[in-house]
Write a protein that holds these residues in place. Structure first.
Motif, PDB file in Angstrom:
ATOM      1  N   GLN A 140       0.830  -1.209   0.000  1.00 17.38           N
ATOM      2  CA  GLN A 140       0.000   0.000   0.000  1.00 17.38           C
ATOM      3  C   GLN A 140       0.871   1.268   0.000  1.00 17.38           C
ATOM      4  O   GLN A 140       0.420   2.340  -0.391  1.00 17.38           O
ATOM      5  CB  GLN A 140      -0.930   0.007   1.220  1.00 17.38           C
ATOM      6  CG  GLN A 140      -2.064  -1.000   1.098  1.00 17.38           C
ATOM      7  CD  GLN A 140      -2.714  -1.350   2.419  1.00 17.38           C
ATOM      8  OE1 GLN A 140      -2.454  -0.717   3.442  1.00 17.38           O
ATOM      9  NE2 GLN A 140      -3.560  -2.371   2.414  1.00 17.38           N
ATOM     10  N   THR A 165      -6.618   2.425   2.364  1.00 12.82           N
ATOM     11  CA  THR A 165      -5.629   2.594   1.305  1.00 12.82           C
ATOM     12  C   THR A 165      -4.397   3.348   1.811  1.00 12.82           C
ATOM     13  O   THR A 165      -4.521   4.289   2.585  1.00 12.82           O
ATOM     14  CB  THR A 165      -6.269   3.414   0.171  1.00 12.82           C
ATOM     15  OG1 THR A 165      -7.492   2.789  -0.167  1.00 12.82           O
ATOM     16  CG2 THR A 165      -5.394   3.490  -1.042  1.00 12.82           C
ATOM     17  N   GLY A 210      -1.916   3.118  -2.857  1.00 11.45           N
ATOM     18  CA  GLY A 210      -3.088   2.368  -3.314  1.00 11.45           C
ATOM     19  C   GLY A 210      -3.608   1.374  -2.305  1.00 11.45           C
ATOM     20  O   GLY A 210      -3.161   1.337  -1.152  1.00 11.45           O
ATOM     21  N   THR A 233      -3.628  -2.112  -2.371  1.00 15.27           N
ATOM     22  CA  THR A 233      -3.221  -3.518  -2.520  1.00 15.27           C
ATOM     23  C   THR A 233      -3.337  -4.331  -1.225  1.00 15.27           C
ATOM     24  O   THR A 233      -2.860  -3.906  -0.171  1.00 15.27           O
ATOM     25  CB  THR A 233      -1.769  -3.599  -3.021  1.00 15.27           C
ATOM     26  OG1 THR A 233      -1.642  -2.702  -4.098  1.00 15.27           O
ATOM     27  CG2 THR A 233      -1.421  -5.004  -3.459  1.00 15.27           C
ATOM     28  N   LYS A 242      -9.614  -7.467  -6.822  1.00 17.09           N
ATOM     29  CA  LYS A 242      -9.246  -6.780  -8.075  1.00 17.09           C
ATOM     30  C   LYS A 242      -7.821  -6.231  -8.015  1.00 17.09           C
ATOM     31  O   LYS A 242      -7.085  -6.261  -8.995  1.00 17.09           O
ATOM     32  CB  LYS A 242     -10.212  -5.616  -8.306  1.00 17.09           C
ATOM     33  CG  LYS A 242     -11.449  -6.018  -9.073  1.00 17.09           C
ATOM     34  CD  LYS A 242     -12.290  -4.800  -9.374  1.00 17.09           C
ATOM     35  CE  LYS A 242     -13.738  -5.215  -9.543  1.00 17.09           C
ATOM     36  NZ  LYS A 242     -14.667  -4.125  -9.264  1.00 17.09           N
ATOM     37  N   THR A 243      -7.441  -5.687  -6.866  1.00 16.67           N
ATOM     38  CA  THR A 243      -6.110  -5.081  -6.760  1.00 16.67           C
ATOM     39  C   THR A 243      -5.188  -5.901  -5.866  1.00 16.67           C
ATOM     40  O   THR A 243      -4.174  -5.397  -5.393  1.00 16.67           O
ATOM     41  CB  THR A 243      -6.219  -3.655  -6.194  1.00 16.67           C
ATOM     42  OG1 THR A 243      -6.964  -3.736  -4.976  1.00 16.67           O
ATOM     43  CG2 THR A 243      -6.909  -2.726  -7.157  1.00 16.67           C
TER      44      THR A 243
END
Lengths: 418, 304
Positions: free
Chosen positions: A210, A291, A295, A297, A370-371
């Protein structure tokens, strides 16, 4: 008499010594592809999970009347040792499933079949890209493919949030720490804790990715000597030292039940909380992890499935493994999982929304995946993981500063990378 | 010549049936004990990943283990600390309990049964209970008791300094009942006349204990210490079940890493079965040497 005894002992030892040297790899002769075959699958997990995979096996057998597939349970505690014993003696199951890296480890030692020979790559498009990559060994060989997924979410107590005047779960790192302080002020003793990966590399994994860092560069060079890695570790340490996250691990249902307001926990808890803590019904919800600067992740784990090199039915077993990615197989496993209250996330992201969780929870997991990113598949990682975890623990417990701990961890990774 | 062949035949006629009856045991003994032992000795000189054929490499495993492996040294240090503390405290408490409850009255029998119970309970179940006791959550017994006295909640299993003391506590609690029973048996074999004679000579309670009880209990003490020593060096479940919360098998910062868990980690998580066999043989040599020293110190070889 004494001489005879000595000679017998010597012969015995010589025979044993010879016996020792006989184990090793050799090609197993394949049975006739058209003859009736019984395929055995050793599935690591619980008996309930075995029953869900048996549904897919029975479905396959319907269209392949010559084949019988038996799924058998190996418990997580001793699965690895049993699979190792099977590999050593080159007798045992045709198919195995277990930890994400197991098929690679057994494969690199000659215990698994390279499934590329059987057209397994065609499934790649259906899989979660990062998870697929982590199942593939560094040289590109595919000894196993993802069988299911597991991931991590933020579990929170909606009633405690309301009391603290918080309307929604935190979406960023800053919001997380701000909410922790607000919850503290409203009287919550432990506002935040980590269940899955607490004081371990999996816990750090989320913060590291992240923040924009990684354990290794794409060409597998250790990459913990970066400012992102430092930022992630500093933030994680602050959560423990400044914001009161416990260093000891309590399971998500127990933590929420004991009044912890937010917990980072594995997806399986979404089905476990209402069962083990009925008093919490309607008082909790889940959200993606907050997040970081780079991002959202989140870690993705799961199990891998592959075909053993000592199987007499490699072609048929590989064909069945491919079948596990079909709509009908995934749906059959999901339906049985729902009936048995098992936290199954299929290896196909397009099917996650239909997984056996409540629809709102399935939606959150589909969003997280998705991530998602998976464990590093670089050479030497498995050997380094426990030492890396130890360095992270040193930093959290104040025995080493952030830079030193990460430097030491990187050194271990470099040494084991060979 | 005739006498040469006649003697074995006679022996066979006399003992043949006995040998035949021993065969099933000998077969199992050779297959499940001798063979694995010899095999593990051979493997300790090899590089063996469990799948490919073992590769002979002489003393390399032992060299690396003794001179080049910090984790093994750490495990060795932890194990010695644990063994000394758990055997020392455990033996003293066993003796204390035996002295307190060696009578044949019902209260004594009940107390003996209570203290012996952990020895007949499944060790896995016990370890899971201990894990609950030290749970940091509200249902952790240790923290609940601490809270009654106004104490702060402690993160028992994630505080490296507490790992060995907790392991020692679990071992002493679980093992002192067994030691007590052995000591009670030992105490009952001491003739009362010795105490009478000591009393006539003017010996007080302490002197009777020091001069009569302790010396006559020496064989029992040797047995309790040697068997305890072997068990303590092989500690595994306690570390594996109670402290394995993270990726490293020895708990936070490897604070509870012991020799056998390390052996398991190397052999069954890292595929280093040759190296793990070398660890097993080093452990055997340590236990063998210490047991020998102990038997010599106790001068109890004859009594045993």
């Amino acid at each position: 008499m004494r001489r005879t005894t000595a000679a017998t002992c010597a012969a015995l030892i010589a025979a044993l010594g010879a016996g020792c040297a006989t184990s090793g790899t050799s090609e197993t002769r394949q049975a006739d592809a058209n003859a009736p075959a019984t395929i055995t699958w050793w599935s690591t997990g619980g008996d309930d999970e075995t029953a869900t995979f048996q549904k897919a096996a029975d479905l396959y057998a319907k269209t392949h009347p010559n084949m019988t597939i038996k799924v058998q349970t190996l418990s997580w505690d001793d699965a690895y040792a049993k699979l190792l014993a099977a590999s050593t003696s080159r007798s045992g199951p045709d198919i195995i499933s277990g930890g994400m890296t197991w098929t690679i480890q057994f494969g690199l030692r000659g215990g698994m079949v390279d499934l590329r020979k059987y057209g397994i790559e065609q499934l790649q498009a259906q899989a979660q890209p990062a998870q697929w990559k982590s199942a593939v060994s560094p040289d590109g060989t595919i000894y196993g493919i993802p069988l299911d997924m597991s991931t991590e979410a933020l579990y929170y107590r909606t009633d405690l949030f309301e009391e603290a005047g918080l309307k929604e779960p935190p979406k960023t790192w800053d919001e997380l720490t701000a909410d922790i302080e607000k919850l503290k002020k409203s009287g919550v003793k432990t506002p935040f804790s980590i269940d899955w990966g607490n004081l371990d590399w999996i816990g750090y994994f989320n913060f590291l990715y992240q923040a924009g860092g990684t354990f290794y560069t794409p060409d597998c060079k250790p990459s913990l000597n970066t400012s992102q890695a430092e930022q992630a570790l500093s933030y994680w340490i602050d959560l423990h030292r400044e914001h009161g996250a416990p260093t000891d691990t309590v399971t998500t249902p127990d933590a929420l039940g004991a009044g912890t307001a937010m917990v980072y926990g594995g997806n399986w808890n979404a089905l476990a909380i209402d069962t083990s803590k009925p008093e919490l019904k309607g008082k909790w919800a889940i959200a993606p992890l907050p997040t970081g600067p780079a991002g959202p992740t989140t870690f993705i784990g799961g199990r891998a499935v592959g075909v053993t090199s000592y199987s007499k039915h490699i072609q048929q077993a590989a064909d069945f493994v491919k079948f596990l990615y079909t709509d009908e197989a995934v749906d059959a496993v999901a339906a049985e999982s729902k009936a048995r209250n098992i936290a199954y996330i299929p290896p196909r992201p397009d099917k996650v929304a239909d997984s056996p969780f409540a629809p709102e929870h399935s939606a959150v997991f589909a969003e997280i995946i998705k991530t998602g990113a998976a464990a590093p598949g670089c050479p030497g990682w498995d050997e380094s993981a426990s030492d890396v975890a130890k360095q992270l623990q040193s930093a959290i417990l104040g025995k080493a500063d952030v830079k030193t701990a990460l430097g030491e961890a990187a050194k271990v990774m470099e040494r084991n990378a060979g | 010549m005739a006498t040469h062949t006649a003697a074995p035949r006679r022996r066979w006629r006399r003992y043949g049936t006995s040998y035949l009856m021993l065969l099933p045991f000998l077969g199992l003994f050779a297959g499940f004990l001798v063979w694995p032992l010899v095999n593990s000795l051979y493997l300790s000189f090899t590089k063996f990943d469990g799948v490919n054929a073992p590769e002979f490499q002489g003393l390399e495993n032992f060299r690396r283990l003794l001179f080049d492996d910090d984790r093994f040294r750490h495990a060795l240090g932890n194990t010695f600390l644990y063994v000394v503390a758990s055997i020392g405290i455990g033996t003293l408490l066993s003796l204390g309990l035996a002295l307190a409850f060696n009578g044949s009255s019902w209260p004594h029998r009940i107390m003996r049964t209570i203290f012996f119970l952990p020895s007949v309970t499944s060790s896995i179940a016990l370890m899971l209970l201990w894990k609950w006791v030290f749970n940091p959550g509200d249902f952790g017994l240790a923290n609940t008791v601490a809270a009654w006295f106004g104490g702060r909640a402690v993160e028992w299993l994630a505080t490296p300094g507490l790992t060995i003391p907790i392991l020692v506590l679990m071992s002493v609690w679980g093992g002192m009942g067994y030691g007590m029973v052995l000591y009670v048996a030992g105490l009952n074999t001491i003739p009362q006349e010795y105490y009478e004679a000591a009393r006539i000579d003017g010996a007080g309670t302490w002197q009777q204990f020091r001069r009569v009880t302790l010396p006559l209990l020496r064989p029992v003490t040797t047995y309790v210490v040697v068997t305890g020593l072997i068990g303590a060096f092989q500690v595994f479940e306690a570390v594996y079940i109670v402290f394995r919360g993270t990726n490293n098998i020895g708990g936070v910062l490897d604070s509870g890493l012991m020799i056998v868990p390390y052996l398991y980690d190397q052999g069954f998580t890292h595929f280093k079965l040759g190296y793990a066999s070398a660890i097993a043989w080093v452990l055997f040599l340590i236990i063998f040497a210490l047991s020998m020293v102990n038997l010599r110190i106790g001068r109890a070889l004859k009594e045993l």
